[in-house]
Design an enzyme around this catalytic site. Structure first.
Site, mmCIF file in Angstrom:
data_model
loop_
_atom_site.group_PDB
_atom_site.id
_atom_site.type_symbol
_atom_site.label_atom_id
_atom_site.label_comp_id
_atom_site.label_asym_id
_atom_site.label_seq_id
_atom_site.Cartn_x
_atom_site.Cartn_y
_atom_site.Cartn_z
ATOM 1 N N GLU A 62 -29.821 3.702 -2.597
ATOM 2 C CA GLU A 62 -29.045 4.475 -3.561
ATOM 3 C C GLU A 62 -29.683 4.330 -4.932
ATOM 4 O O GLU A 62 -29.729 3.240 -5.487
ATOM 5 C CB GLU A 62 -27.614 3.915 -3.565
ATOM 6 C CG GLU A 62 -26.651 4.714 -4.367
ATOM 7 C CD GLU A 62 -25.228 4.179 -4.222
ATOM 8 O OE1 GLU A 62 -24.802 3.891 -3.093
ATOM 9 O OE2 GLU A 62 -24.561 4.042 -5.251
ATOM 10 N N CYS A 67 -27.118 0.516 0.824
ATOM 11 C CA CYS A 67 -26.438 1.224 -0.248
ATOM 12 C C CYS A 67 -26.906 0.635 -1.571
ATOM 13 O O CYS A 67 -27.924 -0.016 -1.636
ATOM 14 C CB CYS A 67 -24.933 1.070 -0.115
ATOM 15 S SG CYS A 67 -24.315 1.734 1.435
ATOM 16 N N ARG A 103 -6.529 -0.432 -1.083
ATOM 17 C CA ARG A 103 -7.447 -0.276 0.037
ATOM 18 C C ARG A 103 -7.588 -1.590 0.786
ATOM 19 O O ARG A 103 -8.000 -2.600 0.219
ATOM 20 C CB ARG A 103 -8.813 0.190 -0.445
ATOM 21 C CG ARG A 103 -9.493 1.081 0.557
ATOM 22 C CD ARG A 103 -10.922 1.364 0.178
ATOM 23 N NE ARG A 103 -11.769 0.857 1.259
ATOM 24 C CZ ARG A 103 -11.979 1.526 2.380
ATOM 25 N NH1 ARG A 103 -11.457 2.698 2.573
ATOM 26 N NH2 ARG A 103 -12.739 1.002 3.323
ATOM 27 N N LYS A 140 -17.590 -7.116 -6.477
ATOM 28 C CA LYS A 140 -17.152 -8.054 -5.438
ATOM 29 C C LYS A 140 -16.719 -9.392 -6.008
ATOM 30 O O LYS A 140 -17.319 -9.919 -6.923
ATOM 31 C CB LYS A 140 -18.280 -8.303 -4.447
ATOM 32 C CG LYS A 140 -18.459 -7.194 -3.451
ATOM 33 C CD LYS A 140 -19.693 -7.409 -2.636
ATOM 34 C CE LYS A 140 -19.492 -8.455 -1.584
ATOM 35 N NZ LYS A 140 -18.527 -8.072 -0.544
ATOM 36 N N ILE A 144 -28.281 10.471 5.478
ATOM 37 C CA ILE A 144 -28.107 9.050 5.810
ATOM 38 C C ILE A 144 -27.324 8.839 7.101
ATOM 39 O O ILE A 144 -27.235 7.748 7.631
ATOM 40 C CB ILE A 144 -27.468 8.306 4.619
ATOM 41 C CG1 ILE A 144 -28.285 8.543 3.346
ATOM 42 C CG2 ILE A 144 -27.357 6.820 4.866
ATOM 43 C CD1 ILE A 144 -29.747 8.135 3.436
ATOM 44 N N LYS A 156 0.841 -1.208 0.000
ATOM 45 C CA LYS A 156 0.000 0.000 0.000
ATOM 46 C C LYS A 156 0.870 1.249 0.000
ATOM 47 O O LYS A 156 0.683 2.168 -0.798
ATOM 48 C CB LYS A 156 -0.894 -0.013 1.231
ATOM 49 C CG LYS A 156 -1.786 1.202 1.384
ATOM 50 C CD LYS A 156 -2.435 1.204 2.762
ATOM 51 C CE LYS A 156 -3.376 2.369 2.933
ATOM 52 N NZ LYS A 156 -4.608 2.231 2.132
ATOM 53 N N SER A 205 -23.823 10.179 8.304
ATOM 54 C CA SER A 205 -22.529 10.828 8.531
ATOM 55 C C SER A 205 -22.457 12.162 7.801
ATOM 56 O O SER A 205 -22.990 12.321 6.706
ATOM 57 C CB SER A 205 -21.392 9.914 8.082
ATOM 58 O OG SER A 205 -21.524 9.593 6.724
ATOM 59 N N HIS A 216 -20.713 10.105 -4.271
ATOM 60 C CA HIS A 216 -19.347 9.651 -4.562
ATOM 61 C C HIS A 216 -18.498 10.708 -5.240
ATOM 62 O O HIS A 216 -17.307 10.540 -5.408
ATOM 63 C CB HIS A 216 -19.385 8.387 -5.427
ATOM 64 C CG HIS A 216 -19.974 7.229 -4.702
ATOM 65 N ND1 HIS A 216 -21.320 6.983 -4.708
ATOM 66 C CD2 HIS A 216 -19.421 6.286 -3.910
ATOM 67 C CE1 HIS A 216 -21.566 5.911 -3.966
ATOM 68 N NE2 HIS A 216 -20.439 5.480 -3.470
HETATM 69 N N1 GLN Z 1 -24.946 5.828 8.506
HETATM 70 C C1 GLN Z 1 -23.817 5.518 7.683
HETATM 71 C C2 GLN Z 1 -23.244 6.785 7.097
HETATM 72 O O1 GLN Z 1 -23.994 7.691 6.869
HETATM 73 C C3 GLN Z 1 -24.232 4.604 6.556
HETATM 74 C C4 GLN Z 1 -23.084 4.244 5.677
HETATM 75 C C5 GLN Z 1 -23.364 3.072 4.757
HETATM 76 O O2 GLN Z 1 -24.460 2.634 4.617
HETATM 77 N N2 GLN Z 1 -22.369 2.547 4.129
HETATM 78 O O3 GLN Z 1 -22.056 6.877 6.854
HETATM 79 ZN ZN ZN Z 2 -25.052 3.705 1.895
#
Ligand code: GLN
Ligand code: ZN
Length: 762
Positions: free
Chosen positions: A669, A647, A519, A113, A435, A19, A437, A698
């Site tokens: 999403e 997501c 990553r 994945k 959502i 990395k 954060s 993103h």
């Molecule tokens: N509550 C988390 C955030 O808002 C949800 C993140 C996720 O679903 N990957 O970061």
């Molecule tokens: Zn999400």
């Protein structure tokens, strides 16, 4: 002789050396030669480690600077035109990286994945007129490198059929039609390896643990009929892993190849069929040491399986091996200097697993004396784990056993709950929320680091976090959002944060596993019964709620996601561990409610990726996964509103299970697919409320209000107006405040405009 073999070793380095080198190369800190030096050194260390462990078959070409599927694409010259490769010379590493990550001129290729692991591969792209041509020399160079160390390695190639099946035809049609054009390149590679002195080549065909049509089995036969003829000196081992071969088993063992590898950790039941199907002179490689987990093998138990195979099939035709490449395990347990001593005796990382493989092979070969000590240690660890008070918490077990049907159900059905919730929350049509954060600023990361290293006190850190929360609340007031969040500044990671506060969890320092490219993730380890000694999020949510009259959403990570993103104990079914986590979270949910939190979101982005590879096992999984969510969510009053977030996911084939979660509101999403993902919810007539993401988080782009409005109008055509929530696609932690505020302002604007239209229509 029973041989000790390996399928692949982690490429990242015990201290994440790869990395560091990659990121420094990408930011022009080191030269190409310096990068290559790090790569060569890692390969040397890995080979030496396997030599020291007395392995008979050591893999080569398992190393790559990014991803082995991409490396295969490059090797056979499957480079999409937009990357500007001349089609003549070997593909250079910068083109390879451009395909993986994009550059100033061109975007990255799609990534997805790798089966049901947390590893991601670059999806090969083909077209109908696709040409293939040997365009690299990595397998040959690696073989020579190891030969210079005195090791005749077993080169690893991703098999031609799986390679095609994992790729995508960008102009439609079936990728398998390209097989005839691809095989000559594989023949060439095998020819070169044979000429260089390779005895065995491992060719991975993991796609045959999936449901496959006849055409795929036909392609397999055609491929190996040809490849087995390349050189009489060369022995081919077709490797499968991650699940049972099932209805592909006869086809795979029927190939004219010298050996077949099967995963007996995931699918121990296939041994009998394999013993029956294998030709007398065909090696069966027994994948008996878990390549997907971190537990020490119970050698005595495993030996019984190996002995059974040896007895039925003969010593000379049995290999002992990890279940799959060790790519999915951390490198070396010895790096963990501060790990709890007792728990450590229960673990084995990649390096330790090599020794387990070797010990099993020795013992199966009748040399038990040589490996007595390894068996003694393994027996004692296994005996310890069975009774350890650290693992077994009778209270938790009793509670899990006592889960009743009533605990899986909300008090009333949705149509009744929603009336109570609307009264309690008093929200407008098209309510807005986020959502969870908000931007994780350098300042937040800096404070967290200072706190972790003891440079600031807990009180100082908490004061800082409170200031962050206050700031988030003020911004949301200013924007006019309807349902607030506190911003999750206190969380580094949505699973680790909870794991650190629950018993039964342990954390490593160097337990990194490659997720994609440079990553890596460091999954926490669930080693024992999971309990919640005390509330985990309540103080933060309570504080946040005290700052505003608007409803503050409580934020939790759901049981399936916590399970999915951890290393999970192997001494009880996953479903049981999920249930324990669910019960711990259930207490958190009811504590939040008691603290005055009226809306609680339980994130479950990992439900889909937990799906078993074989469709016939889906029902069982979905049953316990849905139940775990319902245990978590169902302890609250009707008027408490439960949200969930997933997501990006293909919802079509699991929509019934998603509905069965019975969350009052689900956010998903949808912006990147222009609301296409919503179709699943429409066709199914999803009964509860939905927040289809109105902008992609993103990218830093400031999305104009008109764009969000257009998406909402699309949604409003197929959903009822009072069913729709307005929110971004996902959490905002990777974004900057600048663009976040602007996007959210536009989002609130879009919601208001939708409200206006709805009123006008009445
Ligand atoms: N509550 C988390 C955030 O808002 C949800 C993140 C996720 O679903 N990957 O970061
Ligand atoms: Zn999400």
């Amino acid at each position: 002789m029973v041989l000790a073999t390996n399928l692949g070793f982690p490429r990242i380095g015990a201290k994440r050396e790869l990395k560091k080198a990659l990121e420094s190369y990408w930011s022009k800190g080191i030269s190409k030669d310096e990068l290559y030096k790090v790569g060569a050194e890692l390969r040397r260390i890995n080979w030496q480690m396997q030599l020291d462990a007395d392995l008979d078959h050591i893999p080569s070409n398992d190393f790559t600077y990014y991803d082995h599927v991409l490396a295969t694409a490059v090797l056979v010259g499957a480079v999409p035109a937009r990357y500007g490769w001349d089609g003549k010379s070997n593909v250079d590493i910068d083109t390879f990286f451009a395909m993986a990550r994009g550059n100033e001129k061109v975007g990255a290729m799609e990534m997805t994945k790798w089966f049901d692991t947390n590893y991601h591969y670059i999806v090969p792209e083909f077209s109908k007129d696709q040409a293939f041509k040997l365009s690299g020399d990595r397998p040959m160079v690696a073989f020579e490198e190891a030969k210079d160390m005195g090791i005749t390695t077993r080169p690893v190639l991703l098999g031609p059929v799986s390679f095609l099946l994992l790729g995508k035809m960008k102009d439609g049609g079936d990728a398998l039609t390209l097989l005839d054009k691809l095989l000559p390149v594989y023949e060439q590679i095998l020819g070169k390896l044979a000429a260089a002195g390779a005895e065995w080549v491992q060719i991975d065909e993991p796609c045959f643990v999936l449901d496959q049509p006849n055409a795929a089995r036909d392609a397999l036969k055609k491929a190996y009929d040809r490849l087995s003829k390349v050189s009489p000196k060369l022995k081919l081992l077709v490797a499968t892993y991650f699940d049972e071969l099932g209805d592909n088993l006869e086809a795979v063992f029927g190939l004219p190849v010298a050996g077949v590898h099967i995963d007996l950790v995931r699918a121990p039941q296939q041994l009998d069929a394999a013993l029956k199907a294998a030709r007398k002179d065909q090696v069966i490689s027994l994948g008996v040491v878990d390549g997907r987990n971190i537990w020490r093998n119970n050698l005595s138990e495993t030996l019984k399986i190996v002995q059974k195979a040896v007895k039925a099939h003969g010593k000379d035709y049995i290999f002992v091996a990890p279940s799959c490449s060790l790519l999915h395990t951390p490198v070396d347990l010895d790096s963990e200097k501060s790990l709890d001593g007792e728990v450590k005796t229960w673990l084995a990382f990649a390096k330790q697993k090599l020794h387990e493989v070797a010990a099993l092979a020795e013992a199966a070969d009748g040399e038990m004396n040589e490996v007595k000590e390894a068996f003694r240690e393994s027996d004692s660890a296994a005996a310890d784990r069975k009774v350890s008070r650290r693992i077994h918490n009778q209270q938790v077990k009793d509670r899990a056993k006592a889960v009743t049907a009533a605990m899986l159900n909300r008090k009333s059905a949705f149509d009744k709950r929603i009336v109570a919730q609307r009264k309690a929350l008093n929200l407008p049509l098209f309510p807005t929320t986020t959502i969870g954060s908000f931007p994780q600023t350098p300042e937040i990361r800096h404070h967290r680091a200072e706190f972790k290293s003891g440079k600031i006190t807990e009180a100082q850190y908490n004061d800082f976090l409170k200031k962050e929360i206050k700031n988030c609340v003020e911004i949301q007031e200013d924007l006019g959002i309807d349902v607030f969040v506190h911003g999750e500044a206190e969380r580094n990671d949505m699973v680790e944060y909870f794991g650190e506060q629950m018993s039964g969890y342990i954390f490593t320092k160097f337990g990194w596993v490659q997720s994609y490219g440079s990553r890596y993730v460091k999954p926490p380890i669930i080693f024992g019964d999971v309990a919640r000694p005390k509330p985990m999020t309540v103080e933060w949510s309570k504080y946040a709620q005290s700052l505003t009259k608007r409803p503050m959403k409580g934020m939790l990570t759901g049981p399936v996601t916590i399970l999915q993103w951890s290393f999970v104990r192997d001494d009880q079914p996953r479903s049981e561990t999920a249930k324990q986590i669910a019960l711990a979270l259930r207490d958190e949910v009811t504590d939040l409610e008691k603290a005055g939190i009226k809306v609680i979101q339980i994130d479950e982005p990992a439900v889909r990726e937990g799906l078993p590879l074989r469709q016939k096992n889906w029902k069982d999984y979905l049953r316990w996964a849905v139940d775990a969510f319902r245990i978590t969510a169902s302890g609250v009053k009707d008027e408490t509103q439960i949200h969930t977030h997933m997501c990006y996911a293909e919802f079509n084939d699991i929509i019934e299970a998603v509905a069965e979660l019975d969350a009052d509101v689900i956010s998903i999403e949808t912006s990147r697919s222009q609301m296409e993902l919503l179709d699943a919810f429409v066709d199914f007539k999803y009964p509860n409320e939905i927040g289809p993401g109105v902008y992609d988080i993103h990218s830093p782009r400031v999305v104009p209000q008109s764009e969000m409005e257009a998406l909402l109008k699309k949604a409003a055509k197929v959903l009822k107006a009072d069913q729709i929530w307005v929110n971004p696609d996902c959490g905002l932690k990777t974004r900057k405040w600048e663009e976040t505020k602007q996007c959210l302002r536009n989002m609130v604007g879009a919601a208001k405009s939708m409200r206006g239209l709805a009123v006008a229509a009445e």
